[in-house]
Design a protein around this motif. Structure first.
Motif, PDB file in Angstrom:
ATOM      1  N   ASP A  88       0.822  -1.204   0.000  1.00  0.00           N
ATOM      2  CA  ASP A  88       0.000   0.000   0.000  1.00  0.00           C
ATOM      3  C   ASP A  88       0.862   1.263   0.000  1.00  0.00           C
ATOM      4  O   ASP A  88       0.668   2.160   0.815  1.00  0.00           O
ATOM      5  CB  ASP A  88      -0.959   0.001   1.194  1.00  0.00           C
ATOM      6  N   ILE A  89       1.855   1.280  -0.919  1.00  0.00           N
ATOM      7  CA  ILE A  89       2.706   2.457  -1.065  1.00  0.00           C
ATOM      8  C   ILE A  89       2.767   2.853  -2.532  1.00  0.00           C
ATOM      9  O   ILE A  89       2.495   2.049  -3.415  1.00  0.00           O
ATOM     10  CB  ILE A  89       4.136   2.239  -0.505  1.00  0.00           C
ATOM     11  N   GLU A  90       3.125   4.099  -2.775  1.00  0.00           N
ATOM     12  CA  GLU A  90       3.241   4.608  -4.133  1.00  0.00           C
ATOM     13  C   GLU A  90       4.453   3.982  -4.818  1.00  0.00           C
ATOM     14  O   GLU A  90       5.486   3.758  -4.181  1.00  0.00           O
ATOM     15  CB  GLU A  90       3.398   6.136  -4.110  1.00  0.00           C
ATOM     16  N   ARG A  91       4.332   3.727  -6.108  1.00  0.00           N
ATOM     17  CA  ARG A  91       5.428   3.092  -6.857  1.00  0.00           C
ATOM     18  C   ARG A  91       6.740   3.864  -6.783  1.00  0.00           C
ATOM     19  O   ARG A  91       7.789   3.246  -6.627  1.00  0.00           O
ATOM     20  CB  ARG A  91       5.001   2.854  -8.291  1.00  0.00           C
ATOM     21  N   PRO A  92       6.734   5.208  -6.884  1.00  0.00           N
ATOM     22  CA  PRO A  92       8.021   5.906  -6.784  1.00  0.00           C
ATOM     23  C   PRO A  92       8.727   5.656  -5.440  1.00  0.00           C
ATOM     24  O   PRO A  92       9.944   5.556  -5.385  1.00  0.00           O
ATOM     25  CB  PRO A  92       7.658   7.385  -6.937  1.00  0.00           C
ATOM     26  N   ASN A  93       7.958   5.544  -4.359  1.00  0.00           N
ATOM     27  CA  ASN A  93       8.552   5.252  -3.048  1.00  0.00           C
ATOM     28  C   ASN A  93       9.093   3.826  -3.007  1.00  0.00           C
ATOM     29  O   ASN A  93      10.080   3.546  -2.327  1.00  0.00           O
ATOM     30  CB  ASN A  93       7.525   5.449  -1.935  1.00  0.00           C
TER      31      ASN A  93
END
Length: 159
Positions: free
Chosen positions: A76-81
């Motif tokens: 549940d994290i953004e792809r860039p992160n």
């Protein structure tokens, strides 16, 4: 500059009351999470892992070949992160990024032998961390707590 009227200066607070906040279950959950997180960080320190890199490594070891997009969704994290996390694990030779033959834009994440070994050691340390934190709880209490937390998570995904 004129000095403030002593009658208008608020008194110095000697101790802070969080009585209103303690009436909310979420506040207790956050305070408990702070304790769990601090102890978990100590448990993971010998492995040079943070909670997020530990979680990513466990997911990759448990699901060899998953794509970065699947890992981002699972965490549940953004792809860039996620790229930063994957780069760190790859730099430490804990995982490999392999091209997916059917999709040239996608990468499959595969643990290395060193990654699997470190993961096993870290998981054992995290099990001890939880055993220590929950040692004095009644039988079944941890399972009940997890069941309640899952219900809360399910409510969040209903929206």
């Amino acid at each position: 500059m004129a000095r403030p009227d002593p009658k208008s200066v608020p008194p110095v607070v000697e101790s802070v009351s969080d009585e209103t906040l303690r009436s909310f279950a979420g506040y207790h959950m956050k305070r408990a999470f702070n304790v769990v997180q601090a102890d978990l960080l100590r448990a993971l320190k010998p492995f040079n892992l943070r909670m997020i890199t530990y979680s990513a490594l466990v997911l990759i070891v448990d699901n060899p070949g998953l794509r970065q997009s699947q890992l981002a969704a699972a965490m549940d994290i953004e792809r860039p992160n996620l790229v930063v996390i994957v780069d760190e694990l790859e730099r430490r030779d804990l995982i490999l990024r392999e091209k997916v033959p059917t999709d040239r834009r996608a990468y499959a994440l595969v643990p290395t032998l060193a990654g699997r070994q470190l993961c096993a050691q870290a998981v054992a340390a995290v099990r001890k961390h939880e055993e220590r934190l929950f040692a004095d709880m009644a039988p079944g209490a941890v399972e009940d707590m997890v069941a309640l937390l899952r219900r809360i998570q399910a409510r969040g995904s209903e929206e």
